[in-house]
Design an enzyme around this catalytic site. Sequence first.
Site, mmCIF file in Angstrom:
data_model
loop_
_atom_site.group_PDB
_atom_site.id
_atom_site.type_symbol
_atom_site.label_atom_id
_atom_site.label_comp_id
_atom_site.label_asym_id
_atom_site.label_seq_id
_atom_site.Cartn_x
_atom_site.Cartn_y
_atom_site.Cartn_z
ATOM 1 C CG HIS A 1 5.351 -29.886 -91.089
ATOM 2 N ND1 HIS A 1 5.081 -30.994 -90.881
ATOM 3 C CD2 HIS A 1 5.577 -29.277 -90.120
ATOM 4 C CE1 HIS A 1 3.924 -30.750 -89.531
ATOM 5 N NE2 HIS A 1 5.157 -29.849 -89.080
ATOM 6 N N GLY B 1 5.236 -27.630 -83.328
ATOM 7 C CA GLY B 1 5.927 -25.751 -84.443
ATOM 8 C C GLY B 1 5.260 -24.734 -85.014
ATOM 9 N N GLY C 1 4.249 -21.601 -87.013
ATOM 10 C CA GLY C 1 4.341 -21.661 -88.319
ATOM 11 C C GLY C 1 3.229 -22.299 -88.646
ATOM 12 C CG HIS C 2 1.760 -25.186 -88.255
ATOM 13 N ND1 HIS C 2 2.051 -25.793 -89.855
ATOM 14 C CD2 HIS C 2 2.346 -26.268 -87.921
ATOM 15 C CE1 HIS C 2 2.850 -27.031 -89.756
ATOM 16 N NE2 HIS C 2 3.350 -27.004 -88.280
#
Lengths: 338, 338
Positions: free
Chosen positions: A223, A54, A56-57
Site C-alpha cells: 500500500h 482491500g 486493488g491487489h
Amino acid sequence: MKKIINSPENFVNEMLEGIYSAHPDMVKPVAEDVRCFVSAKKINGKVGIATGGGSGHLPLFLGYVGEGMLDGCAIGDVFQSPSPEQILEVTRAISSGAGVLYIYGNYNGDIFNFDMAAEMADFEDGIKVETVVAGEDVASAGPSAPGQKNTRRGVAGIFFVYKCAGAAAAEMLNLAEVKRIAEKACENVRTMGVALSPCTVPRVGRPSFELGEDEMEIGMGIHGEPGIRRGKLASADAIVDEMLKPIIDDIPYAAGDEVAVLINGLGATPLEEQYIMYRRVSQILKEKDISVYRAFVGEYATAMEMSGASITLFKLDDELKRLLAAPANTPFFKQMQL
Amino acid sequence: MKKIINSPENFVNEMLEGIYSAHPDMVKPVAEDVRCFVSAKKINGKVGIATGGGSGHLPLFLGYVGEGMLDGCAIGDVFQSPSPEQILEVTRAISSGAGVLYIYGNYNGDIFNFDMAAEMADFEDGIKVETVVAGEDVASAGPSAPGQKNTRRGVAGIFFVYKCAGAAAAEMLNLAEVKRIAEKACENVRTMGVALSPCTVPRVGRPSFELGEDEMEIGMGIHGEPGIRRGKLASADAIVDEMLKPIIDDIPYAAGDEVAVLINGLGATPLEEQYIMYRRVSQILKEKDISVYRAFVGEYATAMEMSGASITLFKLDDELKRLLAAPANTPFFKQMQL
C-alpha cells in the site's frame, strides 16, 4: 491517473461483476452483495477457509477462491477492509459443519473486522471460527519474541499459506489440523519487496507517494508503506542481493534445506524482469546449497499499476511439500498435481 | 527507463536463464543456445509445433511451450526475429517423424527466417514442414480478398491458434490435420488493442512512441505500430464499445453463436481494469445473443511495460470447442480439462 475505468466509485463493483461473468462455473456472490465472494463448489463436511481484505491487489485475495484453496472472500474498497457483516455472510455461506478458518494479512482494520465477524458467527450461528493472521514482510518489523504479537505486514507470501491450508482442508483434515498447518506455513514464509513507482487509488486520484526518476525503495509495502532504504535504482542482481539477505537471515537455513520461491510482480513490472530477478535468486540459493522445490514467477499480489516486485522464500518440510504439490483450480491459480 | 535489469545487452539471455532455472521439469535449451527453447517432454510420432518471434512479449511466445500446446520456440532479440539457424535447431529437436508445423505472427522478418528454416529442414534433414501465419488484428489492415495474402498483424489471438493446434497434435492427428485446424483457428479469431503508454526497448533506451497525459491510441500494435485513432482517454465502456464493434463486424455472427473471449493486458494495465473491460464485453455479447463458452483474462501477449489491453473474440464450432477444452500444462498456461 490514466486508468481504463468508468468511474472511481464503481471501480470495485464493476471489477467484481467482470469476474463473476468471466468465471460463472467457479465463483458466485452471496447475500445479494457482490463483495461477498464464494466458491461455486461446496464440499460437505470440509473445513471452510475464508479470507478478505482491500481491493486493488488482484489476484489477491479473491483470486485464490476455488478447488484446493479457499472457499470464500470478503472484499473491501481499494486498500480498505471489508465489513464484519460481509465477512459474516461469507462465513455462513461456506460453513458446512466442520468450522471455518480465517486467513488474512496483518492489518489493523482487517483484524478488528474479522474478529468481530468471528464473534458474530459463533454467537448468532454457532459456527466455530479459528484465525491465522499472516505477516511475513521482513522489511516491516523485526521478528517477534516468543509469545509476542507479530507486527509484520502480510504480503505476497500469504499465497503459500492459502495453498497449504487449502490442500489440508481438501484432504478433509479437521479445523485444528488445518489451523496448525496454516500457522506452520506462516512460520516458514518470509518476503521483501521493492518499489519503482507508485499507484493511484481511483477515489483519491493522485499517486500514493513519489519516487524520483532514478529512484527505488527497498522494502516498501503493497500500500506504499515506507521501506527500509530509498536510493538510486540499482542493477537487478544488486537489488536481489539486498532483498534476499534479510529474508534468508531471518530463518535459520542449513545446507540441504529445500524451499519454494515466489517472485511477485507488483503490477507494472514485466515478467521478463521478474525472471531476471529469479535468475539471481537461483544463483544465490545454489551457492548456499539450498535447493528449490518449485519456483512461482508472476503477479500473485499486486498494488494495481505499481512498478516493482517482491521475493518470497518458503522453507519446506515433507508435510508442506505434500500440500504445496496438491492440485488447485481457481480463476487465477491452476496447478496439476506435482 | 526504469527497469529491473542488469544490462540491456543481457536482457534476453538473462531472462531465459531465469526461465530455464525456474522450470527445469518443463523446458530446456538445445544446440547450446539459450534461444533455442524446447519442451522437456518429447512424444514420439507426434506432429511437432514450433513458434518464434521477438522477445519482450512474455508469456508470448515461449510461454506456451509445454504439454498440450507447443513443442519449441526460437527466440529473437527484443522485437526482432530469431535467425533461420535457431529456428532450424528447434525444428530438428522437436521433429519425431510426423513433421513439424510452424505457427507464428505475420511479420516480415519472421516470415523470411521461418521460410528459410523450413527449406533447410527439408533439404538438410528431410523434415517435412508446414506453415500457418497468424494475423488477426482488425486495426492493422482490412480483410484479405479470397486468394490474397493476409496483411494483418498477428497479436494476442495466436494464443487460441496455439491452443487448438496443440490439442490436435496431442490427439496424434497428422500434419495435414493439425495444419487444417490451425488455419481454421486463424480464420475464426479477431483482435483489436488500445495503448495508454509506451514501452522502452532496453537497447534503445527511450520510449517507442509518445502519448499525451490524457491520451490513448485505439488499434495500436504490440510494437507500437500506429493504430486507427488517437484521442482523449475515454471510459472503459466507451473504449470497449469502440474496439468490439469492428471485431464483431469482421466475421458474420448470428444469434446463438458461441465464442471464447480473451482480454489481454499489455503489461502495465492492472487485472482489475481488464475485468472492468470484460464486464462490458460480456454485456454486449449478451445483447447480441452470442454466448461465451470461456473467458480468459490476464497477460497473454505483452509489450513489456506498455499500458493498455487488447480484446480477442474466437468464434467456435464443436471441433474448436473440443480442442479448446483439452488440458494444457506449460510454465504460463495451465488448464484442467473443461
